[in-house]
Design an enzyme around this catalytic site. Sequence first.
Site, PDB file in Angstrom:
ATOM      1  N   ARG A 225      -3.037 -10.152   4.817  1.00 11.52           N
ATOM      2  CA  ARG A 225      -4.011 -10.505   3.190  1.00 11.52           C
ATOM      3  C   ARG A 225      -2.583  -9.831   2.609  1.00 11.52           C
ATOM      4  NH1 ARG A 225      -6.112  -7.331  -0.638  1.00 11.52           N
ATOM      5  NH2 ARG A 225      -8.058  -8.511  -1.854  1.00 11.52           N
TER       6      ARG A 225
ATOM      7  N   LYS B  40       0.438  -1.158   0.117  1.00 11.75           N
ATOM      8  CA  LYS B  40      -0.481   0.348  -0.103  1.00 11.75           C
ATOM      9  C   LYS B  40       0.672   1.264  -0.296  1.00 11.75           C
ATOM     10  CE  LYS B  40      -4.378  -1.968   1.090  1.00 11.75           C
ATOM     11  NZ  LYS B  40      -5.957  -2.305   2.203  1.00 11.75           N
TER      12      LYS B  40
HETATM   13  N1  HH2 Z   1      -7.685  -3.829   0.822  1.00  4.19           N
HETATM   14  C1  HH2 Z   1      -7.447  -4.336  -0.100  1.00  4.19           C
HETATM   15  C2  HH2 Z   1      -8.848  -5.513  -1.117  1.00  4.19           C
HETATM   16  N2  HH2 Z   1      -9.695  -5.508  -0.197  1.00  4.19           N
HETATM   17  N3  HH2 Z   1      -9.901  -6.708   2.203  1.00  4.19           N
HETATM   18  C3  HH2 Z   1      -9.712  -6.559   3.591  1.00  4.19           C
HETATM   19  N4  HH2 Z   1     -10.414  -7.339   4.329  1.00  4.19           N
HETATM   20  N5  HH2 Z   1      -9.335  -6.245   3.809  1.00  4.19           N
HETATM   21  C4  HH2 Z   1      -7.841  -5.124   2.969  1.00  4.19           C
HETATM   22  O1  HH2 Z   1      -7.270  -4.736   3.474  1.00  4.19           O
HETATM   23  C5  HH2 Z   1      -8.285  -4.808   1.919  1.00  4.19           C
HETATM   24  C6  HH2 Z   1      -9.245  -5.960   1.577  1.00  4.19           C
HETATM   25  C7  HH2 Z   1      -6.887  -3.510  -1.669  1.00  4.19           C
HETATM   26  O2  HH2 Z   1      -6.029  -4.595  -2.020  1.00  4.19           O
HETATM   27  P1  HH2 Z   1      -5.410  -4.869  -2.886  1.00  4.19           P
HETATM   28  O3  HH2 Z   1      -6.826  -6.026  -3.339  1.00  4.19           O
HETATM   29  O4  HH2 Z   1      -4.749  -4.892  -3.487  1.00  4.19           O
HETATM   30  O5  HH2 Z   1      -6.218  -3.594  -4.762  1.00  4.19           O
HETATM   31  P2  HH2 Z   1      -7.973  -3.781  -4.979  1.00  4.19           P
HETATM   32  O6  HH2 Z   1      -8.414  -3.346  -4.314  1.00  4.19           O
HETATM   33  O7  HH2 Z   1      -7.597  -2.754  -6.360  1.00  4.19           O
HETATM   34  O8  HH2 Z   1      -8.159  -5.300  -5.679  1.00  4.19           O
END
Ligand code: HH2
Length: 268
Positions: A245, A208
Amino acid sequence: MLNVTPDSFSDGGLYSDVEAAVAHGLAMADEGADVIDVGGESTRPGAARVDAAEQRRRVIGVISRLRAALDRDHPDVLISIDTTRSAVAEAALDAGASILNDVSAGRDDPGMLDLAAARRAPIVLMHMLGSPATMQDDPRYDDVVTEVCSFLVERAGAAERAGVPREQVVVDPGIGFGKTGPHNLALLAALDRLVELGHPVLLGTSRKRFIAAIAAASVVRPPDRVGGTCATTALGVAAGVHLFRVHDVAANRQAADVAFAVRAAKSG
Ligand code: HH2
Protein backbone atom coordinates in the site's frame (compact mmCIF):
# COMPACT_ATOMS: atom_id res chain seq x y z
CA MET A 1 -3.92 4.94 -2.09
CA LEU A 2 -6.39 7.75 -2.27
CA ASN A 3 -7.27 9.60 0.94
CA VAL A 4 -10.53 11.52 0.72
CA THR A 5 -9.96 13.15 4.08
CA PRO A 6 -9.14 16.71 5.05
CA ASP A 7 -6.56 15.55 7.62
CA SER A 8 -4.51 12.62 6.29
CA PHE A 9 -0.92 13.13 7.29
CA SER A 10 0.72 13.15 3.87
CA ASP A 11 -1.84 14.05 1.23
CA GLY A 12 -4.97 15.00 3.16
CA GLY A 13 -6.89 17.95 1.89
CA LEU A 14 -5.34 17.94 -1.57
CA TYR A 15 -7.78 15.42 -2.99
CA SER A 16 -10.98 16.21 -1.14
CA ASP A 17 -12.53 17.44 -4.35
CA VAL A 18 -14.11 14.52 -6.27
CA GLU A 19 -12.70 15.44 -9.68
CA ALA A 20 -9.18 15.71 -8.35
CA ALA A 21 -9.56 12.44 -6.44
CA VAL A 22 -10.69 10.56 -9.54
CA ALA A 23 -7.84 12.06 -11.58
CA HIS A 24 -5.35 11.05 -8.89
CA GLY A 25 -6.75 7.50 -8.84
CA LEU A 26 -6.42 7.24 -12.61
CA ALA A 27 -2.86 8.57 -12.46
CA MET A 28 -1.97 5.86 -9.93
CA ALA A 29 -3.44 3.24 -12.29
CA ASP A 30 -1.39 4.74 -15.15
CA GLU A 31 1.72 4.39 -12.96
CA GLY A 32 1.07 0.68 -12.43
CA ALA A 33 -1.19 0.30 -9.39
CA ASP A 34 -3.28 -2.89 -9.40
CA VAL A 35 -5.61 -1.67 -6.64
CA ILE A 36 -6.68 1.86 -5.65
CA ASP A 37 -7.47 2.09 -1.92
CA VAL A 38 -10.05 4.79 -1.14
CA GLY A 39 -10.57 5.98 2.44
CA GLY A 40 -12.66 8.65 4.14
CA GLU A 41 -11.24 8.40 7.66
CA SER A 42 -7.66 9.26 8.58
CA THR A 43 -5.92 6.76 10.83
CA ARG A 44 -2.88 8.88 11.59
CA PRO A 45 -1.82 8.92 15.25
CA GLY A 46 -4.25 11.02 17.28
CA ALA A 47 -6.83 11.29 14.47
CA ALA A 48 -10.47 11.81 15.43
CA ARG A 49 -13.10 9.26 14.36
CA VAL A 50 -15.33 10.02 11.37
CA ASP A 51 -18.87 8.62 11.50
CA ALA A 52 -20.21 6.29 8.83
CA ALA A 53 -22.50 8.89 7.22
CA GLU A 54 -19.61 11.35 6.75
CA GLN A 55 -17.30 8.60 5.45
CA ARG A 56 -19.96 7.62 2.90
CA ARG A 57 -20.39 11.24 1.87
CA ARG A 58 -16.66 11.51 1.27
CA VAL A 59 -16.02 8.28 -0.63
CA ILE A 60 -19.08 6.95 -2.49
CA GLY A 61 -19.12 9.56 -5.28
CA VAL A 62 -15.37 9.14 -5.74
CA ILE A 63 -15.65 5.34 -5.95
CA SER A 64 -18.46 5.30 -8.50
CA ARG A 65 -16.80 7.95 -10.69
CA LEU A 66 -13.39 6.29 -10.37
CA ARG A 67 -14.84 2.83 -11.21
CA ALA A 68 -16.43 4.25 -14.38
CA ALA A 69 -13.18 5.95 -15.38
CA LEU A 70 -11.10 2.82 -14.67
CA ASP A 71 -13.52 0.70 -16.71
CA ARG A 72 -12.56 2.77 -19.76
CA ASP A 73 -8.76 2.68 -19.42
CA HIS A 74 -7.85 0.11 -16.74
CA PRO A 75 -10.67 -2.43 -16.42
CA ASP A 76 -8.47 -4.85 -14.43
CA VAL A 77 -7.58 -2.32 -11.73
CA LEU A 78 -9.63 -2.89 -8.57
CA ILE A 79 -10.84 -0.47 -5.90
CA SER A 80 -10.57 -1.21 -2.18
CA ILE A 81 -12.39 0.64 0.59
CA ASP A 82 -10.38 1.62 3.68
CA THR A 83 -12.97 1.59 6.46
CA THR A 84 -13.82 -0.27 9.66
CA ARG A 85 -17.59 0.30 9.27
CA SER A 86 -19.73 -2.25 7.42
CA ALA A 87 -22.30 0.39 6.38
CA VAL A 88 -19.54 2.30 4.56
CA ALA A 89 -18.04 -0.89 3.14
CA GLU A 90 -21.38 -2.14 1.81
CA ALA A 91 -22.15 1.17 0.09
CA ALA A 92 -18.61 1.12 -1.36
CA LEU A 93 -19.08 -2.39 -2.76
CA ASP A 94 -22.37 -1.25 -4.32
CA ALA A 95 -20.56 1.74 -5.87
CA GLY A 96 -17.81 -0.38 -7.47
CA ALA A 97 -15.24 -1.33 -4.83
CA SER A 98 -14.33 -5.01 -4.63
CA ILE A 99 -11.87 -5.35 -1.69
CA LEU A 100 -12.32 -4.39 2.00
CA ASN A 101 -9.42 -2.89 3.96
CA ASP A 102 -10.17 -2.97 7.69
CA VAL A 103 -7.45 -1.55 9.95
CA SER A 104 -9.38 -2.87 12.98
CA ALA A 105 -9.40 -6.43 11.57
CA GLY A 106 -13.15 -6.78 12.13
CA ARG A 107 -13.05 -5.62 15.77
CA ASP A 108 -14.74 -2.22 15.30
CA ASP A 109 -17.70 -3.75 13.50
CA PRO A 110 -18.03 -7.56 13.31
CA GLY A 111 -20.44 -6.99 10.39
CA MET A 112 -17.33 -6.43 8.24
CA LEU A 113 -16.46 -10.15 8.27
CA ASP A 114 -20.04 -11.19 7.43
CA LEU A 115 -20.14 -8.64 4.63
CA ALA A 116 -16.87 -9.93 3.14
CA ALA A 117 -18.28 -13.46 3.21
CA ALA A 118 -21.69 -12.54 1.78
CA ARG A 119 -20.23 -10.42 -1.03
CA ARG A 120 -17.25 -12.73 -1.71
CA ALA A 121 -14.94 -9.75 -1.21
CA PRO A 122 -11.31 -10.21 -0.15
CA ILE A 123 -10.64 -8.47 3.18
CA VAL A 124 -7.41 -7.03 4.60
CA LEU A 125 -7.07 -7.56 8.36
CA MET A 126 -4.49 -5.28 9.99
CA HIS A 127 -2.86 -5.42 13.42
CA MET A 128 -3.19 -2.32 15.58
CA LEU A 129 -2.42 -1.92 19.29
CA GLY A 130 -5.11 0.33 20.78
CA SER A 131 -6.90 2.87 18.61
CA PRO A 132 -5.55 5.66 16.38
CA ALA A 133 -6.29 8.12 19.19
CA THR A 134 -4.00 6.35 21.66
CA MET A 135 -1.86 3.85 19.75
CA GLN A 136 1.42 5.78 19.88
CA ASP A 137 1.21 6.38 23.66
CA ASP A 138 4.12 4.17 24.74
CA PRO A 139 3.24 0.91 22.93
CA ARG A 140 4.77 -2.18 24.60
CA TYR A 141 5.17 -5.84 23.64
CA ASP A 142 7.05 -8.78 25.14
CA ASP A 143 7.70 -10.10 21.63
CA VAL A 144 6.19 -7.92 18.93
CA VAL A 145 6.52 -10.42 16.07
CA THR A 146 4.94 -13.32 17.96
CA GLU A 147 2.14 -11.12 19.33
CA VAL A 148 1.31 -9.62 15.92
CA CYS A 149 1.34 -13.10 14.31
CA SER A 150 -0.95 -14.52 17.04
CA PHE A 151 -3.37 -11.63 16.64
CA LEU A 152 -3.49 -12.07 12.86
CA VAL A 153 -4.01 -15.84 13.14
CA GLU A 154 -6.91 -15.23 15.55
CA ARG A 155 -8.56 -12.56 13.38
CA ALA A 156 -8.01 -14.55 10.17
CA GLY A 157 -9.65 -17.52 11.90
CA ALA A 158 -12.66 -15.33 12.74
CA ALA A 159 -12.91 -14.25 9.09
CA GLU A 160 -12.73 -17.86 7.89
CA ARG A 161 -15.37 -18.92 10.42
CA ALA A 162 -17.60 -16.12 9.06
CA GLY A 163 -17.24 -17.74 5.63
CA VAL A 164 -14.40 -15.84 3.90
CA PRO A 165 -12.19 -18.28 1.93
CA ARG A 166 -8.63 -18.51 3.30
CA GLU A 167 -7.01 -17.09 0.15
CA GLN A 168 -9.26 -14.01 0.39
CA VAL A 169 -8.14 -13.20 3.93
CA VAL A 170 -5.15 -10.84 3.67
CA VAL A 171 -3.04 -10.12 6.78
CA ASP A 172 -1.07 -6.94 7.51
CA PRO A 173 1.33 -6.22 10.42
CA GLY A 174 0.12 -2.60 10.67
CA ILE A 175 3.43 -0.75 10.47
CA GLY A 176 3.21 2.37 12.65
CA PHE A 177 -0.07 1.38 14.31
CA GLY A 178 0.86 1.15 17.99
CA LYS A 179 4.56 0.47 17.31
CA THR A 180 7.84 2.19 18.10
CA GLY A 181 10.64 2.40 15.53
CA PRO A 182 12.30 -0.81 16.88
CA HIS A 183 8.91 -2.62 16.78
CA ASN A 184 8.48 -1.63 13.11
CA LEU A 185 12.00 -2.82 12.28
CA ALA A 186 11.48 -6.13 14.09
CA LEU A 187 8.34 -6.75 12.03
CA LEU A 188 10.06 -5.78 8.78
CA ALA A 189 12.90 -8.16 9.65
CA ALA A 190 10.39 -10.99 10.19
CA LEU A 191 8.13 -10.64 7.14
CA ASP A 192 8.91 -14.25 6.21
CA ARG A 193 7.16 -15.35 9.43
CA LEU A 194 4.04 -13.44 8.40
CA VAL A 195 4.17 -15.01 4.94
CA GLU A 196 4.41 -18.45 6.59
CA LEU A 197 0.97 -17.88 8.15
CA GLY A 198 -0.39 -18.98 4.76
CA HIS A 199 -2.40 -15.88 3.84
CA PRO A 200 -1.57 -13.17 1.30
CA VAL A 201 0.36 -10.43 3.16
CA LEU A 202 -0.05 -6.66 2.70
CA LEU A 203 2.61 -4.17 3.81
CA GLY A 204 1.92 -0.49 4.44
CA THR A 205 5.14 1.42 5.12
CA SER A 206 4.64 4.27 2.68
CA ARG A 207 6.13 7.59 3.82
CA LYS A 208 5.75 6.54 7.47
CA ARG A 209 7.58 8.27 10.28
CA PHE A 210 9.98 5.43 11.16
CA ILE A 211 11.70 6.07 7.80
CA ALA A 212 12.45 9.67 8.72
CA ALA A 213 13.85 8.54 12.08
CA ILE A 214 16.44 6.38 10.25
CA ALA A 215 17.18 8.56 7.23
CA ALA A 216 19.35 11.66 6.87
CA ALA A 217 18.22 14.79 8.71
CA SER A 218 17.08 16.33 5.39
CA VAL A 219 14.31 13.69 5.08
CA VAL A 220 11.65 15.62 6.94
CA ARG A 221 8.48 15.80 4.85
CA PRO A 222 6.47 12.62 4.05
CA PRO A 223 7.09 12.96 0.26
CA ASP A 224 10.85 12.82 0.97
CA ARG A 225 10.48 9.24 2.24
CA VAL A 226 10.08 7.51 -1.14
CA GLY A 227 13.54 5.93 -1.14
CA GLY A 228 13.02 4.39 2.29
CA THR A 229 9.59 3.15 1.24
CA CYS A 230 11.05 1.51 -1.88
CA ALA A 231 13.68 -0.24 0.26
CA THR A 232 10.93 -1.88 2.31
CA THR A 233 9.00 -2.79 -0.85
CA ALA A 234 12.05 -4.62 -2.25
CA LEU A 235 12.65 -6.40 1.06
CA GLY A 236 8.96 -7.30 1.21
CA VAL A 237 9.05 -8.87 -2.24
CA ALA A 238 12.13 -10.88 -1.24
CA ALA A 239 10.27 -12.17 1.83
CA GLY A 240 7.17 -13.17 -0.18
CA VAL A 241 4.84 -10.21 0.55
CA HIS A 242 2.11 -9.92 -2.05
CA LEU A 243 0.59 -6.44 -1.72
CA PHE A 244 2.08 -3.00 -1.02
CA ARG A 245 0.00 0.00 0.00
CA VAL A 246 1.94 3.03 -1.27
CA HIS A 247 1.49 6.69 -2.23
CA ASP A 248 4.31 6.86 -4.80
CA VAL A 249 3.21 4.23 -7.28
CA ALA A 250 5.77 4.59 -10.10
CA ALA A 251 8.84 4.36 -7.84
CA ASN A 252 7.48 1.45 -5.81
CA ARG A 253 6.24 -0.39 -8.92
CA GLN A 254 9.78 -0.18 -10.31
CA ALA A 255 11.32 -1.38 -7.05
CA ALA A 256 8.83 -4.25 -6.84
CA ASP A 257 9.26 -5.29 -10.48
CA VAL A 258 13.06 -5.46 -10.11
CA ALA A 259 12.78 -7.33 -6.82
CA PHE A 260 10.29 -9.81 -8.32
CA ALA A 261 12.68 -10.41 -11.24
CA VAL A 262 15.58 -11.07 -8.86
CA ARG A 263 13.40 -13.43 -6.82
CA ALA A 264 12.38 -15.29 -9.98
CA ALA A 265 16.05 -15.63 -11.01
CA LYS A 266 16.84 -17.05 -7.59
CA SER A 267 14.13 -19.70 -7.65
CA GLY A 268 14.39 -20.44 -11.39
N1 HH2 B 1 -1.82 2.61 6.74
C1 HH2 B 1 -2.59 3.73 6.70
C2 HH2 B 1 -3.94 3.64 6.38
N2 HH2 B 1 -4.51 2.45 6.05
N3 HH2 B 1 -4.32 0.12 5.74
C3 HH2 B 1 -3.59 -1.00 5.78
N4 HH2 B 1 -4.14 -2.20 5.48
N5 HH2 B 1 -2.26 -0.98 6.14
C4 HH2 B 1 -1.63 0.18 6.47
O1 HH2 B 1 -0.43 0.15 6.82
C5 HH2 B 1 -2.39 1.41 6.43
C6 HH2 B 1 -3.76 1.33 6.06
C7 HH2 B 1 -1.97 5.06 7.05
O2 HH2 B 1 -1.51 5.72 5.92
P1 HH2 B 1 -2.26 6.95 5.14
O3 HH2 B 1 -3.44 6.46 4.41
O4 HH2 B 1 -1.29 7.62 4.30
O5 HH2 B 1 -2.69 7.95 6.27
P2 HH2 B 1 -4.14 8.27 6.84
O6 HH2 B 1 -4.53 7.14 7.69
O7 HH2 B 1 -3.91 9.52 7.61
O8 HH2 B 1 -5.09 8.42 5.72
